[in-house]
Structure formats: structure tokens, C-alpha cells
Design a protein around this motif. Structure first.
Motif, PDB file in Angstrom:
ATOM      1  N   ALA A 169      16.189  42.083 -23.725  1.00 47.81           N
ATOM      2  CA  ALA A 169      17.451  42.669 -23.259  1.00 47.81           C
ATOM      3  C   ALA A 169      18.379  41.638 -22.649  1.00 47.81           C
ATOM      4  CB  ALA A 169      17.154  43.770 -22.252  1.00 47.81           C
ATOM      5  N   SER A 170      17.846  40.806 -21.758  1.00 49.10           N
ATOM      6  CA  SER A 170      18.701  39.872 -21.013  1.00 49.10           C
ATOM      7  C   SER A 170      18.713  38.475 -21.586  1.00 49.10           C
ATOM      8  CB  SER A 170      18.224  39.809 -19.555  1.00 49.10           C
ATOM      9  OG  SER A 170      16.888  39.305 -19.513  1.00 49.10           O
ATOM     10  N   GLY A 171      17.710  38.159 -22.388  1.00 44.08           N
ATOM     11  CA  GLY A 171      17.617  36.799 -22.902  1.00 44.08           C
ATOM     12  C   GLY A 171      17.054  35.822 -21.893  1.00 44.08           C
ATOM     13  N   LYS A 172      16.615  36.313 -20.715  1.00 43.92           N
ATOM     14  CA  LYS A 172      16.056  35.431 -19.700  1.00 43.92           C
ATOM     15  C   LYS A 172      14.661  34.965 -20.093  1.00 43.92           C
ATOM     16  CE  LYS A 172      18.556  37.506 -15.795  1.00 43.92           C
ATOM     17  NZ  LYS A 172      18.397  38.196 -14.488  1.00 43.92           N
ATOM     18  N   LEU A 173      14.277  33.785 -19.549  1.00 40.54           N
ATOM     19  CA  LEU A 173      12.957  33.239 -19.795  1.00 40.54           C
ATOM     20  C   LEU A 173      12.032  33.610 -18.637  1.00 40.54           C
ATOM     21  CD1 LEU A 173      13.843  29.667 -21.109  1.00 40.54           C
ATOM     22  CD2 LEU A 173      13.332  31.715 -22.425  1.00 40.54           C
ATOM     23  N   ARG A 174      10.834  34.042 -18.991  1.00 38.04           N
ATOM     24  CA  ARG A 174       9.838  34.387 -17.974  1.00 38.04           C
ATOM     25  C   ARG A 174       8.512  33.728 -18.328  1.00 38.04           C
ATOM     26  NH1 ARG A 174      10.414  38.372 -14.170  1.00 38.04           N
ATOM     27  NH2 ARG A 174      12.412  39.492 -14.178  1.00 38.04           N
ATOM     28  N   LYS A 175       7.845  33.258 -17.251  1.00 37.09           N
ATOM     29  CA  LYS A 175       6.527  32.647 -17.383  1.00 37.09           C
ATOM     30  C   LYS A 175       5.500  33.624 -16.822  1.00 37.09           C
ATOM     31  CE  LYS A 175       3.285  29.340 -17.466  1.00 37.09           C
ATOM     32  NZ  LYS A 175       2.737  28.722 -18.681  1.00 37.09           N
ATOM     33  N   TYR A 176       4.478  33.965 -17.613  1.00 37.38           N
ATOM     34  CA  TYR A 176       3.473  34.921 -17.195  1.00 37.38           C
ATOM     35  C   TYR A 176       2.126  34.224 -17.042  1.00 37.38           C
ATOM     36  CZ  TYR A 176       6.862  38.505 -18.498  1.00 37.38           C
ATOM     37  OH  TYR A 176       7.976  39.292 -18.578  1.00 37.38           O
ATOM     38  N   ALA A 177       1.302  34.789 -16.084  1.00 40.83           N
ATOM     39  CA  ALA A 177      -0.055  34.285 -15.874  1.00 40.83           C
ATOM     40  C   ALA A 177      -0.937  35.464 -15.460  1.00 40.83           C
ATOM     41  CB  ALA A 177      -0.082  33.193 -14.814  1.00 40.83           C
ATOM     42  N   TYR A 178      -2.273  35.327 -15.667  1.00 41.21           N
ATOM     43  CA  TYR A 178      -3.190  36.441 -15.462  1.00 41.21           C
ATOM     44  C   TYR A 178      -4.397  35.976 -14.643  1.00 41.21           C
ATOM     45  CZ  TYR A 178      -0.446  37.970 -19.454  1.00 41.21           C
ATOM     46  OH  TYR A 178       0.592  38.282 -20.285  1.00 41.21           O
ATOM     47  N   MET A 179      -4.927  36.941 -13.837  1.00 39.88           N
ATOM     48  CA  MET A 179      -6.129  36.704 -13.043  1.00 39.88           C
ATOM     49  C   MET A 179      -6.856  38.037 -12.912  1.00 39.88           C
ATOM     50  SD  MET A 179      -8.015  34.549 -11.224  1.00 39.88           S
ATOM     51  CE  MET A 179      -6.986  33.204 -10.594  1.00 39.88           C
ATOM     52  N   PRO A 180      -8.172  38.107 -13.237  1.00 44.26           N
ATOM     53  CA  PRO A 180      -8.888  39.372 -13.102  1.00 44.26           C
ATOM     54  C   PRO A 180      -9.144  39.692 -11.627  1.00 44.26           C
ATOM     55  CG  PRO A 180     -10.393  37.656 -13.782  1.00 44.26           C
ATOM     56  CD  PRO A 180      -9.022  37.039 -13.780  1.00 44.26           C
ATOM     57  N   SER A 181      -9.171  40.976 -11.287  1.00 50.65           N
ATOM     58  CA  SER A 181      -9.529  41.380  -9.925  1.00 50.65           C
ATOM     59  C   SER A 181     -11.007  41.079  -9.704  1.00 50.65           C
ATOM     60  CB  SER A 181      -9.246  42.866  -9.727  1.00 50.65           C
ATOM     61  OG  SER A 181     -10.087  43.640 -10.574  1.00 50.65           O
ATOM     62  N   PRO A 182     -11.416  40.864  -8.435  1.00 53.39           N
ATOM     63  CA  PRO A 182     -12.823  40.510  -8.169  1.00 53.39           C
ATOM     64  C   PRO A 182     -13.802  41.555  -8.688  1.00 53.39           C
ATOM     65  CG  PRO A 182     -11.479  40.077  -6.236  1.00 53.39           C
ATOM     66  CD  PRO A 182     -10.584  40.804  -7.194  1.00 53.39           C
ATOM     67  N   ASP A 183     -13.381  42.827  -8.704  1.00 53.60           N
ATOM     68  CA  ASP A 183     -14.275  43.876  -9.208  1.00 53.60           C
ATOM     69  C   ASP A 183     -14.052  44.181 -10.674  1.00 53.60           C
ATOM     70  OD1 ASP A 183     -11.806  44.934  -9.023  1.00 53.60           O
ATOM     71  OD2 ASP A 183     -12.322  46.518  -7.567  1.00 53.60           O
ATOM     72  N   HIS A 184     -13.167  43.434 -11.320  1.00 57.25           N
ATOM     73  CA  HIS A 184     -12.861  43.555 -12.749  1.00 57.25           C
ATOM     74  C   HIS A 184     -12.312  44.937 -13.130  1.00 57.25           C
ATOM     75  CE1 HIS A 184     -14.748  39.687 -13.500  1.00 57.25           C
ATOM     76  NE2 HIS A 184     -15.811  40.104 -12.777  1.00 57.25           N
ATOM     77  N   ARG A 185     -11.799  45.654 -12.124  1.00 55.03           N
ATOM     78  CA  ARG A 185     -11.189  46.958 -12.426  1.00 55.03           C
ATOM     79  C   ARG A 185      -9.764  46.800 -12.930  1.00 55.03           C
ATOM     80  NH1 ARG A 185     -11.084  49.754  -7.103  1.00 55.03           N
ATOM     81  NH2 ARG A 185     -10.059  51.403  -8.348  1.00 55.03           N
ATOM     82  N   TYR A 186      -9.134  45.722 -12.563  1.00 57.75           N
ATOM     83  CA  TYR A 186      -7.730  45.516 -12.921  1.00 57.75           C
ATOM     84  C   TYR A 186      -7.534  44.077 -13.385  1.00 57.75           C
ATOM     85  CZ  TYR A 186      -7.068  49.836 -10.285  1.00 57.75           C
ATOM     86  OH  TYR A 186      -7.157  51.111  -9.838  1.00 57.75           O
ATOM     87  N   LEU A 187      -6.434  43.907 -14.094  1.00 59.66           N
ATOM     88  CA  LEU A 187      -5.981  42.559 -14.447  1.00 59.66           C
ATOM     89  C   LEU A 187      -4.666  42.339 -13.741  1.00 59.66           C
ATOM     90  CD1 LEU A 187      -6.355  39.964 -16.145  1.00 59.66           C
ATOM     91  CD2 LEU A 187      -4.963  41.061 -17.931  1.00 59.66           C
ATOM     92  N   PHE A 188      -4.610  41.298 -12.858  1.00 58.76           N
ATOM     93  CA  PHE A 188      -3.388  40.984 -12.125  1.00 58.76           C
ATOM     94  C   PHE A 188      -2.534  40.060 -12.994  1.00 58.76           C
ATOM     95  CE2 PHE A 188      -6.091  41.453  -8.071  1.00 58.76           C
ATOM     96  CZ  PHE A 188      -5.953  42.836  -8.120  1.00 58.76           C
ATOM     97  N   GLU A 189      -1.210  40.309 -12.917  1.00 55.64           N
ATOM     98  CA  GLU A 189      -0.268  39.510 -13.718  1.00 55.64           C
ATOM     99  C   GLU A 189       0.908  39.123 -12.836  1.00 55.64           C
ATOM    100  OE1 GLU A 189       2.445  39.807 -17.808  1.00 55.64           O
ATOM    101  OE2 GLU A 189       1.492  41.611 -16.977  1.00 55.64           O
TER     102      GLU A 189
END
Length: 633
Positions: A169-189
Motif C-alpha cells: 500500500a505505502s511502498g515503505k520498506l520493512r525489516k522483519y525478524a522472528y523469535m519463538p516464545s520460551p513455551d513455543h506457544r507463540y512466534l514473536f515477530e
């Protein structure tokens, strides 16, 4: 242009035919040369157009690849910053008792400098919590390859950086990174807005690339670049805002199939090429591949080809007209000697045999004229000889006609005499045989022992003689009869003939059926029934069958006698054919020959079979066909 031949039909002059042949050869040749020249020019223009397209496509693929390489270098400089950003993120998760609903995501975002958005992805691949409202509820399960990758990261234990991506939509650049939660219930981004990081120098300048390529290729009408989801990216200001929800299904399909595609719109005069620029990297979750849509305007090329086609057609027509104009005088000059010879021959044909053939230039014409002169001289001599022999031929013809009349009269007299002798023989011998048979029958009844047996043999010979005379009479009637075939009731004929053999058990269940025959048809059944009675033995039984097959009727006369050997079947119906076994003592053998002659005269055929297939000793079956009345043949 035409002349009338001796048969009354119109014949074209040789000059006209020659002119037409010259035109028919020249005009197609001109047309073929023009078509081949146009085809070569057309192929050249199309090849140049295709080469320019290939260069354009290679240029944009190389440009996008180079831009991505530069952006990838910038990606790695942000990895450490993104990894450090997960420290307060994880601390807040622990503080909230590992309950994302109790987390203060806005405070964490402020603690990270306000440049990073926070995302929490659940086990279903849905963004359940985020500081970036447009992405709330985004379901990654709709993107199978990406979903599988982030689920692997959720179950792992390591930090994973992603590529810098462009927002549709905006043409902006974004940098993404991921880390699993300690209990592996979620993925943090974490999503870093790269606008404030000095990334402008790495921003892919697709707008500039479009302008450069359109200057390079004038036929290029438009360029659009899509991401792997089929969403357009990096639109120009003139194109207005872009809705990220709008997906180009063709671009999405190109990404999934990994195959380029060409679409042609003849009505709009455009050709659209979809090209996949594969930028995938197994080390990253996101696929930054691009699909380039290049729209070419084919109208200028088609217009140029149409103008060239018209020019070639006009040139071919003009050259054909010139060829036609040249063909007329050339054909007249070539055919002038032929016309002169034709005029001379016509005068000779009219009776002027003393007319001289004009000598023309050219060896061939000179030889032709000399040959015609020799032919005329020979013709004069032949006419003289022909007139001398006409009288001799006339006298011989008159003598020949007289001789033919005499021979014809002699043949007619001989034929009448032969007919008279045959009538006398049939009448007198038959009367004598009848009287002899009567007296011999009396002797058979009166005598006994060996004398009675001798009398019975004499009676058998007399009956054979009577049958032979009857067969000759029937054969004569069949040969001399010129009666046309008429409609006859086959059922009535069979019943009448069966009644003539009261001593024999005859099985017949027929029905009325009309066939084409004449008054000799009863002779066929009389001969067949007589043979079956005579040679079938004392207890013989006869069966007559009539079967209809379309326009034909098949009649079978079957008996339970000793049958007919296979060696005799081929010659059974031949003239004077005698048999062994059941046909022993059958006299002259005229009966079956007469049957064959009559059946063939009626348009049918006759043959012999075994009553029981493959067992000749269990009786014979004589079969023949007749045409139904009313059928056309």
C-alpha cells in the motif's frame, strides 16, 4: 480469339493459348516472388521486435536482481539490532505471566524507540496481537509455504531474521525478524520501519527503471511489478494509491507455477508478458521474488506490416499488368509462322493440292514445312491410287453382300431342318418309348424269376430313354424361349409338383411368395424331386424349405438318401455330368444341367450341400435362389 473445329466445338487459337500460358506462368511467379520478399521482411521485423523484447526483459531481470542484491547487503546490517529488540519483548512476556493478553505491547514499542512494530502469531498462523492494526488477524495459513516456515521457527529455539520487504500500500520498506516464545506457544515477530534508518539509498527505484526501459523500447507501453502474493508494488504517483487487498490472479499463478506466460489481445493491439524474477532464498522465511508485467503495443508493428503488405500487393499487380501487356505482342510474334502454316494447310485442305507452303525462318519451322510438302505429295499419289481401287472395292462389296445373303439363307434352311428333325425325333421316339414302356410293364407283371428281372432292366432303360427325350425337349424350349420373366407364385408351383410324387413322403410348409420366373420353373422342381425319389432309396423323405433373405428367396430340396460325395459336388451341374453312388445310371445327366441353366436365367444361383453339415452320407440338399417379384436389378 476462337475458331470452330470440325466437330463443331470452339477451339482457342494457338496464339491465345500461348499468351495465356505466358500469363499463367508469369503472374504466379511475380506473386510468389512478392510473397517471399514480404515474408522475409516480415520475419526480419518480427525478429527485431522479439530481440528488442528479449533485451528489455533481460534488462529488467538484471536490474531487479541487482537491486535485491544491494538490499540484501543492507538486510544483514540490521540483524543484530533486530535480535536485541527481542530482549524487552521476551521480558514483557515473562512479566505478564506468559499471557499475551496481559502484555503492554505499546510500552515495549516505545522502549524500542517507536520504530518497531510487535506481532504475536498463534499456533494457527494468525496474528493475534500487534501494534500495527492493519495486520491484526492476518492468517498466514493462506500462504502455505510461508506458514510452514514460521511454524518451524515457532518450534525452534533460535532467532531468525527475514528480508527487507516492501509494503504494497505505502511502498515503505520493512525489516522483519522472528523469535519463538520460551513455551513455543507463540512466534514473536518484530517489524522495523526502515524509513528512518537511512535506507533510502537502498530503495529499489522501480519507477526510474520503468522510464529507462520505456525509452529503450518504444513498443513498451507499461510495466508493473508484483510480489509473490500477486500484489502490485512501488506504484508511480500517476497510478494513484494501491489497494493491498487487490490480487492479480495471473501474477499469483506465475509465482506458483514458476513459468512465464504471454497473453495477446488482438482487439486492443497489445501483448502482455509475465516474467518471474526468482529471488527466493531458503535461509529466509519470506520470498521476495518479483513478477514483472510488461505490456507491449503491437499496433505500430502491425500497421507497418500492413503497409508493407499493401505495397507488395500493389507492386505485384503492377508487375502482372506489365507482364500481360508484354505477353500479347510476344505471343503474336512467336506464333506468326504457325499462323502462316495453318493458312497454307487450310488452302490445301480445301482442295488446292498445288498450293506451296511458305518457308519461314527457324530450323524447326523449315522442317515442318518440308514435311507438310512431302505429305501433300504423298496425299496426291494416294488419292490417285484410291480412285483407281474404288471400282475394284465396289465390285467386291457387291459380290460379298450376295455371298452373305446366300450363306444366311442356307443357315436358316439348315436350322429349320434341324428343328424339324428334332421335333420328329422327340414326338416319334417318345411315342415309341411310351408304347414300349407299357408292354414292358406288362411283361414285368407277367414274368417271374430271371426273365422278370431282365424285363425290369429293360423297363428301366426305356424310362431313362424317355427321360432323356424329355430333358432334350425341355432344353430346347429353354434355349428357344424368348418369353420375359413374369411374376409367379412359388408356393403354388411347389405344391403342384409335390402332388406328382404321391409315393414319396414330402415335407413342405410354405407360404405364398412371388418370384421372377417363367412357365419352365416347374421343370426345376420336377427334376430335383425326381432325382431325390429315384436315388434316395425306398424309404426316402424329402423336405422343401423356402426362406426369404431381403430381395431374394432361397429354396432347399433336401432328402434322406445316400447323399453326394464331396468329389462330385464341383461338377454335378455340368452338362452330361454323371455321378457314382446315388447318381449311378443317371442317363445323360441333363436334369441338373437344365436346373442350373434355368436358375441362372432367372438371375439366381444353384449349389449342392450336405443335408447334415460335414456328413455327406446322411443325405443331400440342393439349394438355389430366386429373385422376388418387384425388385430392380
Amino acid at each position: 480469339m476462337t475458331a470452330t473445329g470440325g466437330s463443331g466445338r470452339k477451339v482457342r487459337r494457338f496464339g491465345t493459348c500461348l499468351m495465356l500460358v505466358m500469363i499463367l506462368i508469369t503472374v504466379p511467379t511475380i506473386g510468389l516472388i512478392s510473397a517471399l520478399d514480404f515474408w522475409q521482411v516480415e520475419q526480419g521485423l518480427i525478429a527485431d521486435e522479439n530481440l528488442l523484447r528479449e533485451q528489455t526483459e533481460k534488462s529488467i531481470v538484471q536490474a531487479i536482481t541487482l537491486v535485491d542484491a544491494g538490499l540484501n547487503l543492507f538486510d544483514s546490517t540490521l540483524d543484530q539490532r533486530m535480535e536485541e529488540g527481542f530482549i524487552p519483548f521476551l521480558a514483557e512476556y515473562e512479566r505478564a505471566g506468559r499471557d499475551p493478553a496481559a502484555m503492554d505491547l505499546s510500552r515495549v514499542r516505545e522502549e524500542l524507540g517507536g520504530e518497531m512494530d510487535i506481532y504475536i502469531i498463534n499456533t494457527s498462523g494468525v496474528i493475534e496481537y500487534t501494534t500495527y492494526p492493519p495486520d491484526l488477524g492476518l492468517d498466514f495459513a493462506e500462504i502455505p509455504y510461508f506458514y510452514d516456515r514460521i511454524m518451524e521457527l515457532r518450534l525452534g529455539n533460535i532467532f531468525s531474521a527475514d528480508r527487507v520487504l516492501t509494503e504494497p500500500a505505502s511502498g515503505k520498506l520493512r525489516k522483519y525478524a522472528y523469535m519463538p516464545s520460551p513455551d513455543h506457544r507463540y512466534l514473536f515477530e518484530l517489524g522495523l520501519d526502515c524509513t528512518a534508518t537511512g535506507v533510502d539509498r537502498y530503495d529499489p527505484q522501480y519507477r526510474t527503471l520503468k522510464e529507462d526501459l520505456m525509452r529503450l523500447n518504444p513498443a513498451l507501453e507499461g510495466i508493473r511489478i508484483y510480489d509473490c502474493f500477486g500484489r502490485i508494488i512501488n506504484v508511480t504517483d500517476s497510478e494513484g494509491p494501491n489497494d493491498p487487498a487487490v490480487i492479480n490472479p495471473i501474477a499469483r499463478e506465475i509465482f506458483e507455477t514458476k513459468q512465464d506466460r504471454t497473453l495477446t489481445d488482438a482487439a486492443a493491439g497489445t501483448t502482455t508478458r509475465y516474467i518471474l524474477v526468482d529471488l527466493s532464498d531458503p535461509g529466509y522465511a519470506s520470498d521476495v521474488s518479483r513478477i514483472v508485467e510488461l505490456t507491449y503495443n503491437t499496433t505500430p508493428l502491425n500497421t507497418r506490416l500492413a503497409e508493407m503488405r499493401l505495397g507488395h500487393v500493389v507492386l505485384a499487380v503492377f508487375a502482372s499488368l506489365v507482364a500481360c501487356c508484354i505477353a500479347f505482342p510476344v505471343s503474336r510474334r512467336i506464333t506468326r509462322p504457325v499462323r502462316e502454316i495453318a493458312d497454307d494447310v487450310n488452302r490445301i485442305a480445301a482442295g488446292d493440292l498445288d498450293h506451296q507452303i511458305r518457308i519461314s525462318t527457324g530450323t524447326e519451322f523449315t522442317r515442318l514445312e518440308e514435311g507438310i510438302g512431302a505429305m501433300v505429295a504423298a496425299l496426291r499419289e494416294n488419292i490417285r491410287r484410291l480412285r483407281a481401287s474404288e471400282e475394284v472395292a465396289r465390285e467386291y462389296s457387291a459380290h460379298l453382300e450376295e455371298l452373305v445373303r446366300e450363306r444366311t439363307a442356307e443357315l436358316e434352311m439348315s436350322n429349320r431342318a434341324a428343328t424339324l428333325f428334332l421335333d420328329i425325333m422327340i414326338h416319334d421316339i417318345n411315342n415309341a418309348n411310351t408304347i414300349a414302356i407299357g408292354y414292358t410293364q406288362l411283361l414285368v407283371d407277367a414274368l417271374e424269376g430271371e426273365q422278370r428281372e431282365m424285363a425290369r432292366k429293360m423297363l428301366s432303360r426305356l424310362e431313362q430313354s424317355s427321360e432323356t427325350i424329355g430333358g432334350v425337349a425341355t432344353l430346347r424350349r429353354a434355349r428357344e424361349s424368348r418369353t420375359a420373366l413374369t411374376q409367379m407364385d412359388l408356393d403354388r408351383v411347389i405344391q403342384a409338383q409335390a402332388a406328382n410324387f404321391p409315393a414319396v413322403l414330402i415335407h413342405y410348409e410354405g407360404h405364398p411368395v412371388a418370384v421372377l420366373a417363367d412357365d419352365l420353373l416347374p421343370e426345376v422342381f420336377a427334376n430335383l424331386l425326381g432325382n431325390a425319389e429315384k436315388f434316395g432309396g425306398p424309404d426316402v423323405e424329402i423336405t422343401i424349405r423356402v426362406e426369404e433373405h431381403g430381395e431374394e428367396v432361397e429354396v432347399s430340396v433336401e432328402d434322406t438318401g445316400p447323399g453326394i460325395p464331396d468329389t462330385m459336388k464341383a461338377t454335378l451341374f455340368s452338362r452330361f455330368g454323371k455321378g457314382e453312388c446315388r447318381l449311378a445310371g443317371a442317363g445323360a445327366g441333363l436334369g441338373l444341367y437344365i436346373c442350373r441353366m434355368l436358375i441362372e436365367r432367372y438371375g439366381g444361383k444353384i449349389w449342392v450341400d450336405d443335408r447334415v453339415l460335414g456328413e455327406p452320407g446322411r443325405g443331400a440338399a440342393i439349394r438355389f435362389t430366386l429373385r422376388k417379384a418387384g425388385t430392380d436389378h
